[in-house]
Scaffold this motif. Structure first.
Motif, short mmCIF file in Angstrom:
data_model
loop_
_atom_site.label_atom_id
_atom_site.label_comp_id
_atom_site.label_asym_id
_atom_site.label_seq_id
_atom_site.Cartn_x
_atom_site.Cartn_y
_atom_site.Cartn_z
N ILE A 58 0.84 -1.20 0.00
CA ILE A 58 0.00 0.00 0.00
C ILE A 58 0.87 1.24 0.00
N ALA A 59 0.26 2.37 -0.41
CA ALA A 59 0.94 3.66 -0.38
C ALA A 59 0.75 4.32 0.97
N PRO A 60 1.64 5.20 1.37
CA PRO A 60 1.44 5.93 2.63
C PRO A 60 0.17 6.76 2.58
N PRO A 61 -0.50 6.92 3.70
CA PRO A 61 -1.73 7.71 3.71
C PRO A 61 -1.45 9.20 3.58
N ASP A 62 -2.45 9.95 3.15
CA ASP A 62 -2.38 11.41 3.12
C ASP A 62 -2.69 11.91 4.53
N LEU A 63 -1.71 12.48 5.17
CA LEU A 63 -1.86 12.91 6.56
C LEU A 63 -1.95 14.43 6.69
N SER A 64 -2.22 15.10 5.57
CA SER A 64 -2.26 16.57 5.60
C SER A 64 -3.41 17.10 6.45
N ALA A 65 -4.47 16.31 6.61
CA ALA A 65 -5.63 16.77 7.39
C ALA A 65 -5.47 16.48 8.88
N GLY A 66 -4.35 15.91 9.28
CA GLY A 66 -4.13 15.60 10.68
C GLY A 66 -4.38 14.13 10.99
N ILE A 67 -4.17 13.76 12.24
CA ILE A 67 -4.25 12.37 12.66
C ILE A 67 -5.26 12.25 13.80
N LYS A 68 -6.22 11.37 13.63
CA LYS A 68 -7.19 11.14 14.70
C LYS A 68 -6.54 10.31 15.81
N PRO A 69 -7.01 10.49 17.05
CA PRO A 69 -6.43 9.69 18.14
C PRO A 69 -6.60 8.20 17.95
N LEU A 70 -7.73 7.79 17.35
CA LEU A 70 -7.97 6.38 17.04
C LEU A 70 -8.47 6.26 15.61
N MET A 71 -7.93 5.28 14.91
CA MET A 71 -8.37 4.95 13.56
C MET A 71 -8.95 3.55 13.59
N SER A 72 -9.46 3.11 12.46
CA SER A 72 -9.94 1.74 12.35
C SER A 72 -8.80 0.78 12.69
N ALA A 73 -9.06 -0.16 13.58
CA ALA A 73 -8.02 -1.07 14.06
C ALA A 73 -7.71 -2.12 13.00
N ARG A 74 -6.49 -2.11 12.46
CA ARG A 74 -6.11 -3.06 11.41
C ARG A 74 -4.90 -3.89 11.77
N TRP A 75 -3.86 -3.27 12.33
CA TRP A 75 -2.57 -3.94 12.44
C TRP A 75 -2.41 -4.61 13.80
N ALA A 76 -1.90 -5.85 13.77
CA ALA A 76 -1.48 -6.51 15.01
C ALA A 76 -0.10 -6.04 15.43
N GLY A 77 0.71 -5.67 14.46
CA GLY A 77 2.06 -5.18 14.72
C GLY A 77 2.50 -4.21 13.66
N VAL A 78 3.46 -3.37 14.00
CA VAL A 78 4.02 -2.40 13.06
C VAL A 78 5.54 -2.40 13.23
N VAL A 79 6.25 -2.54 12.13
CA VAL A 79 7.70 -2.37 12.10
C VAL A 79 7.95 -1.05 11.38
N ASP A 80 8.37 -0.04 12.11
CA ASP A 80 8.41 1.32 11.56
C ASP A 80 9.82 1.86 11.43
N SER A 81 10.18 2.28 10.22
CA SER A 81 11.48 2.89 9.96
C SER A 81 11.35 4.36 9.61
N VAL A 82 10.15 4.93 9.73
CA VAL A 82 9.89 6.29 9.24
C VAL A 82 9.75 7.28 10.38
N GLY A 83 8.97 6.94 11.41
CA GLY A 83 8.74 7.86 12.51
C GLY A 83 7.74 8.95 12.14
N GLY A 84 7.74 10.03 12.92
CA GLY A 84 6.92 11.19 12.64
C GLY A 84 5.43 10.90 12.56
N LYS A 85 4.75 11.60 11.67
CA LYS A 85 3.30 11.48 11.53
C LYS A 85 2.89 10.06 11.12
N LEU A 86 3.71 9.41 10.31
CA LEU A 86 3.34 8.07 9.85
C LEU A 86 3.31 7.09 11.03
N LEU A 87 4.25 7.19 11.93
CA LEU A 87 4.23 6.32 13.10
C LEU A 87 3.02 6.63 13.97
#
Length: 331
Positions: free
Chosen positions: A203-232
């Motif tokens: 998948i492509a990274p999401p468009d985060l220009s509108a901000g980040i909600k405290p909770l989103m639809s629960a999808r991932w059991a785990g995340v391996v993140d190398s990006v940080g910032g808004k994406l994390l």
């Protein structure tokens, strides 16, 4: 040969505010940083940190001249530690090599004996360098995630920055362990490559220009993140209850515009991954890399280059022009 003469790629301080200047030079072992163990380098990895150091960004290197290369594999020439017999195949990463002291971009390296890890049975010198700091970081992430209860039965694992070296090895290891992996990348042309490593979804990274909600639809059991910032922050808000994220990069920014809500309402866990681990933990994780965490597709995630190609390959890393892991061959 106690004091061999050899070729090295060494950074020198630039004039005024100019970036450092890299030069190929003929050196002898007594010109290397202090250490009681001399290693004949077989391969050294190319890492984003090495690319930043060459470009003079981030204050990575403070003292010049410096031979870069934050990880290497090779054979012991001699050592003060009798356990490191001549000819022993070893790997070294972290402990400031390539930054605070000379690293792997040379035919020989001199380090302290307690920084040297003998290779577990089943891992050769090339694969050890392809793994290097990147493979260790990927394996350490999964080690701690599974320690916190992650299993394949719990659901999908997201890997961000998926074309990077750590991420590619993480995809390979996760898929071998039976996890369903979703790779996130801004390089749509890399979809075939990522699927070949074991990603079931890309998948492509999401468009985060509108901000980040405290909770989103629960999808991932785990995340391996190398990006940080808004994406994390977005990934944390999308974790399932009791989900776990491992974070080790900040290419997307060092700030984390998140909320305590995912931690309180879903009980998610955020693990900080510091690959400069104590030696007992390194041995444990490298033994896992030789066994249950062993990647099956290192040939797909890696390429071997010659020393002459090193400056250009490091520059390409900063221009998003590289995928997977590159290692430079010295013997």
């Amino acid at each position: 040969m106690e004091n061999p003469t050899f070729q090295a790629y060494r950074l020198h301080a630039g004039a005024a505010d100019a970036p450092p200047q890299g030069r190929f030079e003929s050196l002898s072992a007594d010109q290397l940083s202090a250490g009681d163990t001399l290693i004949k380098v077989a391969y050294a990895g190319l890492n984003y940190k090495d690319a930043l150091a060459q470009a003079g960004r981030g204050g990575i290197v403070r003292d010049y001249p410096r031979i870069g290369g934050i990880d290497l594999s090779g054979t012991v020439v001699h050592s003060a530690d009798p356990a490191l017999a001549p000819g022993r195949e070893v790997v070294v990463h972290g402990f400031g090599i390539g930054v605070d002291c000379d690293g792997g971009y040379a035919e020989y390296a001199r380090v302290r004996h307690d920084w040297v890890l003998p290779l577990p049975a089943g891992i050769g010198l090339r694969d050890a360098a392809v793994l290097g700091a990147a493979g260790y970081t990927a394996a350490l992430s999964l080690h701690w995630m599974e320690h916190c209860g992650l299993t394949p039965e719990q659901g999908e694992v997201l890997v961000t920055g998926a074309t990077g070296g750590v991420a590619g090895i993480a995809i390979d290891i996760l898929s071998q362990r039976g996890y369903r992996v979703c790779a996130m990348t801004g390089k749509p042309e890399a979809e075939g490559y990522l699927r070949s490593l074991g990603a079931q979804d890309v998948i492509a990274p999401p468009d985060l220009s509108a901000g980040i909600k405290p909770l989103m639809s629960a999808r991932w059991a785990g995340v391996v993140d190398s990006v940080g910032g808004k994406l994390l922050a977005h990934a944390l808000a999308s974790l399932r209850p009791d989900g776990v994220a491992a974070a080790f990069g900040n290419a997307g920014g060092a700030e984390l515009p998140s909320s305590v809500i995912p931690f309180i309402l879903r009980g998610v866990k955020l693990l900080g991954i510091n690959a400069n681990s104590p030696m007992p933990l390194r041995r444990l994780v490298w033994n896992k890399l030789a066994a249950e965490y062993r990647p099956a597709r290192l040939d797909l995630v890696s390429r071997v280059i010659e020393p002459r190609d090193l400056p250009q390959a490091l520059a390409a890393m900063l221009d998003r022009g590289s995928i997977g892991r590159s290692v430079v061959r010295y013997s």
